[in-house]
Scaffold this motif. Sequence first.
Motif, PDB file in Angstrom:
ATOM      1  N   PHE A 315       0.850  -1.191   0.000  1.00 51.96           N
ATOM      2  CA  PHE A 315       0.000   0.000   0.000  1.00 51.96           C
ATOM      3  C   PHE A 315       0.887   1.243   0.000  1.00 51.96           C
ATOM      4  CE2 PHE A 315      -2.504  -3.384   1.883  1.00 51.96           C
ATOM      5  CZ  PHE A 315      -3.686  -3.283   1.163  1.00 51.96           C
ATOM      6  N   VAL A 316       0.489   2.236  -0.785  1.00 50.42           N
ATOM      7  CA  VAL A 316       1.300   3.439  -0.925  1.00 50.42           C
ATOM      8  C   VAL A 316       0.439   4.684  -0.747  1.00 50.42           C
ATOM      9  CG1 VAL A 316       2.953   2.322  -2.476  1.00 50.42           C
ATOM     10  CG2 VAL A 316       0.986   3.526  -3.439  1.00 50.42           C
ATOM     11  N   ARG A 317       1.140   5.794  -0.438  1.00 54.11           N
ATOM     12  CA  ARG A 317       0.490   7.090  -0.284  1.00 54.11           C
ATOM     13  C   ARG A 317       1.182   8.091  -1.206  1.00 54.11           C
ATOM     14  NH1 ARG A 317       0.990   9.386   5.619  1.00 54.11           N
ATOM     15  NH2 ARG A 317       3.196   9.091   5.065  1.00 54.11           N
ATOM     16  N   SER A 318       0.390   8.830  -1.971  1.00 52.28           N
ATOM     17  CA  SER A 318       0.942   9.801  -2.907  1.00 52.28           C
ATOM     18  C   SER A 318       1.374  11.067  -2.189  1.00 52.28           C
ATOM     19  CB  SER A 318      -0.090  10.161  -3.984  1.00 52.28           C
ATOM     20  OG  SER A 318      -0.456   9.018  -4.716  1.00 52.28           O
ATOM     21  N   GLY A 319       2.463  11.650  -2.654  1.00 50.63           N
ATOM     22  CA  GLY A 319       2.955  12.908  -2.110  1.00 50.63           C
ATOM     23  C   GLY A 319       3.542  13.760  -3.217  1.00 50.63           C
ATOM     24  N   VAL A 323       5.503   8.513  -4.540  1.00 48.75           N
ATOM     25  CA  VAL A 323       4.666   7.697  -3.660  1.00 48.75           C
ATOM     26  C   VAL A 323       5.519   7.089  -2.554  1.00 48.75           C
ATOM     27  CG1 VAL A 323       2.931   7.196  -5.400  1.00 48.75           C
ATOM     28  CG2 VAL A 323       4.875   5.658  -5.139  1.00 48.75           C
ATOM     29  N   GLU A 324       4.932   7.031  -1.365  1.00 48.42           N
ATOM     30  CA  GLU A 324       5.621   6.493  -0.199  1.00 48.42           C
ATOM     31  C   GLU A 324       5.043   5.129   0.149  1.00 48.42           C
ATOM     32  OE1 GLU A 324       5.997   7.298   4.611  1.00 48.42           O
ATOM     33  OE2 GLU A 324       4.817   8.646   3.334  1.00 48.42           O
ATOM     34  N   LEU A 326       3.759   2.297   2.387  1.00 46.49           N
ATOM     35  CA  LEU A 326       3.255   2.261   3.764  1.00 46.49           C
ATOM     36  C   LEU A 326       3.439   0.900   4.404  1.00 46.49           C
ATOM     37  CD1 LEU A 326      -0.092   4.204   3.193  1.00 46.49           C
ATOM     38  CD2 LEU A 326       2.010   5.096   4.212  1.00 46.49           C
ATOM     39  N   ARG A 335      -2.341   3.243   9.496  1.00 47.42           N
ATOM     40  CA  ARG A 335      -1.510   3.433   8.301  1.00 47.42           C
ATOM     41  C   ARG A 335      -2.291   3.070   7.039  1.00 47.42           C
ATOM     42  NH1 ARG A 335       3.320   5.788   7.814  1.00 47.42           N
ATOM     43  NH2 ARG A 335       4.374   4.059   6.756  1.00 47.42           N
ATOM     44  N   GLN A 338      -4.336   5.682   5.202  1.00 51.52           N
ATOM     45  CA  GLN A 338      -3.615   6.725   4.482  1.00 51.52           C
ATOM     46  C   GLN A 338      -3.351   6.351   3.025  1.00 51.52           C
ATOM     47  OE1 GLN A 338      -0.053   7.955   6.626  1.00 51.52           O
ATOM     48  NE2 GLN A 338      -0.989   7.364   8.574  1.00 51.52           N
ATOM     49  N   ALA A 339      -3.576   5.073   2.685  1.00 45.49           N
ATOM     50  CA  ALA A 339      -3.242   4.579   1.349  1.00 45.49           C
ATOM     51  C   ALA A 339      -4.199   5.108   0.297  1.00 45.49           C
ATOM     52  CB  ALA A 339      -3.255   3.051   1.338  1.00 45.49           C
ATOM     53  N   ASP A 340      -3.666   5.404  -0.877  1.00 44.49           N
ATOM     54  CA  ASP A 340      -4.498   5.753  -2.032  1.00 44.49           C
ATOM     55  C   ASP A 340      -4.127   4.939  -3.265  1.00 44.49           C
ATOM     56  OD1 ASP A 340      -2.090   6.915  -2.787  1.00 44.49           O
ATOM     57  OD2 ASP A 340      -2.780   8.967  -2.503  1.00 44.49           O
TER      58      ASP A 340
END
Length: 363
Positions: A315-319, A323-324, A326, A335, A338-340
């Motif tokens: 799972f990752v989060r965009s910034g 992408v980070e 998680l 956590r 926070q994933a998208d």
Amino acid sequence: MIRNASSALIPLREAANLLSGEAAPVAPATVPLAAALGRVAAGAVVARSDVPVGLTAMRDGFAVDAASVGGASAYAPIFLGRPPPWVEAGQPLPSGTDAVLPPEGFVDGMVVADIAPREGVCGAGDDVAGSERLIEAGTRIEPLHLLILESVGLKVVNVRQPLLRVVTAGSSILDTVSPLLGRLIARAGGATEAVRAQGVRDIAEAIRGGAADAVLVVGGSGFGRSDHSAAALAIAGEVRAHGIAMRPGETTAVGSAAGRPVLLVPGRPEAALAAFLALGRPLIARLAGAQDCLPRRHVLVRKIVSSIGLSEVVFVRSGPDGVEPLGGAGLPLSRLVQADGIIVVEPESEGFRAGEEAEVWAL
């Protein structure tokens, strides 16, 4: 028991083929536009006529023949024997006119502003040309699609909306995973009917029952004493694979019953979500006849380390910088929310370096 990556776990791609390889799009249904949002168009939608059908005002003002009043100004006004007709935005222009003079352009019986032909006017077919294809088959209908369908005067549209029977297996009073998957099914263009079952026979009956196009069983997919979903599927139909080389979600199972695909997913949120995104959502797309949803490439701000032999769902989060990651298996809810998006690391890969691009699938 908990299985580790081994030859006993079938590859994710093979599991996907076993689950949805024989699935066919469901029959189309005609629905009002108000009920079409989020559903998948069953066929191409074509405009039946030009929109607008003729010259139409784009602003409030006076409808004029531009050639008759062109060149007018406050210093060289053009006197008219009678006021030009007033039109509101969206109204067709009267015969013999081809432009809309703004309100301040006509004062005391005189035109005091220059205007060019077609100024302030939308021509025939400028918004939509007759016979133009508005939506292609397999398109998920979004708000802007409804805007154009309403603009051309359509009242109904043909869609495909698979119905999934979501069976919650087990005795847990607090079930947050099944409602989550129901919402994700709706986002993917499907509908749900929810059933709760406990015990092998009860779950088997729930799998066989109803008139849904596919069945999703939540929980009880493991190998523990209280896990009955796979045994229930064996009674109701056929278990084609139990144990998939995917993390999280190793205990996911696929099969069929009563002529429809059945997917068993673990009860833990991150494992259920991973299994649904990797297997359930593609199945819904196939049943809906939806166009392929493709991933986008993004730069990783941190590395991902993966085990050879497993398809790792991260799972990752965009910034702003990329992408980070998680995490995957065992990811806490604080956590997970926070994933998208997710990255599926192929079983032949050991992961990605920081700064490397990876394919990201939107949640």
